[in-house]
Design an enzyme around this catalytic site. Sequence first.
Site, PDB file in Angstrom:
ATOM      1  N   ASN A 113       0.843  -1.201   0.000  1.00 22.07           N
ATOM      2  CA  ASN A 113       0.000   0.000   0.000  1.00 22.07           C
ATOM      3  C   ASN A 113       0.874   1.244   0.000  1.00 22.07           C
ATOM      4  OD1 ASN A 113      -1.995  -1.886   0.514  1.00 22.07           O
ATOM      5  ND2 ASN A 113      -2.965  -0.668   2.100  1.00 22.07           N
TER       6      ASN A 113
HETATM    7  O1  PMT Z   1       2.026   7.076   6.214  1.00 20.09           O
HETATM    8  P1  PMT Z   1       1.581   8.426   5.705  1.00 20.09           P
HETATM    9  O2  PMT Z   1       2.158   8.728   4.336  1.00 20.09           O
HETATM   10  O3  PMT Z   1       1.836   9.523   6.709  1.00 20.09           O
HETATM   11  O4  PMT Z   1      -0.015   8.359   5.484  1.00 20.09           O
HETATM   12  C1  PMT Z   1      -0.852   8.167   6.588  1.00 20.09           C
HETATM   13  C2  PMT Z   1      -1.932   7.106   6.323  1.00 20.09           C
HETATM   14  C3  PMT Z   1      -2.893   7.626   5.281  1.00 20.09           C
HETATM   15  C4  PMT Z   1      -1.296   5.794   5.841  1.00 20.09           C
HETATM   16  C5  PMT Z   1      -2.624   6.874   7.691  1.00 20.09           C
HETATM   17  O5  PMT Z   1      -3.150   8.076   8.174  1.00 20.09           O
HETATM   18  C6  PMT Z   1      -3.760   5.857   7.563  1.00 20.09           C
HETATM   19  O6  PMT Z   1      -4.881   6.151   7.206  1.00 20.09           O
HETATM   20  N1  PMT Z   1      -3.453   4.564   7.884  1.00 20.09           N
HETATM   21  C7  PMT Z   1      -4.337   3.435   7.683  1.00 20.09           C
HETATM   22  C8  PMT Z   1      -4.301   3.048   6.241  1.00 20.09           C
HETATM   23  C9  PMT Z   1      -5.147   1.845   5.935  1.00 20.09           C
HETATM   24  O7  PMT Z   1      -4.623   0.837   5.503  1.00 20.09           O
HETATM   25  O8  PMT Z   1      -6.434   1.939   6.189  1.00 20.09           O
HETATM   26  P2  PMT Z   1      -7.537   0.801   5.984  1.00 20.09           P
HETATM   27  O9  PMT Z   1      -8.818   1.534   5.934  1.00 20.09           O
HETATM   28  O10 PMT Z   1      -7.181  -0.087   4.844  1.00 20.09           O
HETATM   29  O11 PMT Z   1      -7.424  -0.059   7.301  1.00 20.09           O
HETATM   30  C10 PMT Z   1      -8.215   0.205   8.444  1.00 20.09           C
HETATM   31  C11 PMT Z   1      -7.460  -0.069   9.711  1.00 20.09           C
HETATM   32  O12 PMT Z   1      -7.189  -1.466   9.846  1.00 20.09           O
HETATM   33  C12 PMT Z   1      -6.117   0.642   9.854  1.00 20.09           C
HETATM   34  O13 PMT Z   1      -5.970   1.023  11.201  1.00 20.09           O
HETATM   35  C13 PMT Z   1      -5.105  -0.447   9.475  1.00 20.09           C
HETATM   36  O14 PMT Z   1      -3.858  -0.254  10.146  1.00 20.09           O
HETATM   37  C14 PMT Z   1      -5.813  -1.702   9.995  1.00 20.09           C
HETATM   38  N2  PMT Z   1      -5.499  -2.947   9.256  1.00 20.09           N
HETATM   39  C15 PMT Z   1      -5.917  -3.116   7.972  1.00 20.09           C
HETATM   40  C16 PMT Z   1      -5.693  -4.313   7.319  1.00 20.09           C
HETATM   41  C17 PMT Z   1      -4.997  -5.342   7.989  1.00 20.09           C
HETATM   42  N3  PMT Z   1      -4.742  -6.498   7.397  1.00 20.09           N
HETATM   43  N4  PMT Z   1      -4.585  -5.146   9.256  1.00 20.09           N
HETATM   44  C18 PMT Z   1      -4.815  -3.976   9.908  1.00 20.09           C
HETATM   45  O15 PMT Z   1      -4.444  -3.817  11.075  1.00 20.09           O
END
Ligand code: PMT
Length: 223
Positions: A30
């Site tokens: 990602n």
């Molecule tokens: O790193 P930067 O360039 O500063 O950018 C910041 C960011 C945009 C990456 C950060 O602010 C952010 O939004 N991080 C989460 C990104 C993400 O993958 O979001 P998601 O909507 O796909 O996941 C939701 C949550 O579940 C997140 O807390 C993620 O860490 C967690 N997750 C997701 C999938 C997985 N297999 N395991 C997880 O723990």
Amino acid sequence: PSTAALKGRRVIVTSGPTHEPIDPVRYIGNRSSGKQGHAIAAAAREAGAEVTLVSGPVALADPWGVTTIHVETAREMQQAVEQALPADIFVGAAAVADWRVVEAAPEKIKKGAKNPPSLALVENPDILAAIGRRKRDRPALVAGFAAETDRLIEHAEAKRLSKGCDIIVANHVGAGANVFGGDRNEVTLISAAGRESWPNLTKTEVAARLVAAFAKKLSEARQ
Ligand code: PMT
């Protein structure tokens, strides 16, 4: 706002992307620079917490005073997080790859005569959901992020519930938002108590406000 409730508390933060190997040379992953997650780890340390940062591959220095564990894949990240437990607060800021290649090739896949390879994918463990739903050693406060390109609040609230989080930080990452790798972020905090939208701030300012919000929640929970 006071962050006194964080003094001596144990905080685990995930940050950066994960890279899932296709072969020794290539990976899927990602977008994420780690700037937001690292800033949160640094802000929690500044508030007197004992912080473990589990970071995917990033080009950032380890934050001062923070125990930083470097990992590459989602499964390595999950293992490092579990080893760092117990903690009072877990913050999932990493952009974890949702899928990995079923079996990475041991040697570099040669470009050439035949068709391009097709990749069979399998879902990665959800680190945040596993922490949020833990029966034993669940941190008192579990916070995740939701990076969305559409229907931000609706999707973020659904993630808060399905992953068992106390707080979800919704950030819009659609075209033009420049959140990945940029220095600024605009977020909405969602908890059972309601929603709070903050203006566009630097990631350092977002981190400081988040840490203050975590301290407040933690002290409310203890009363
Ligand atoms: O790193 P930067 O360039 O500063 O950018 C910041 C960011 C945009 C990456 C950060 O602010 C952010 O939004 N991080 C989460 C990104 C993400 O993958 O979001 P998601 O909507 O796909 O996941 C939701 C949550 O579940 C997140 O807390 C993620 O860490 C967690 N997750 C997701 C999938 C997985 N297999 N395991 C997880 O723990």
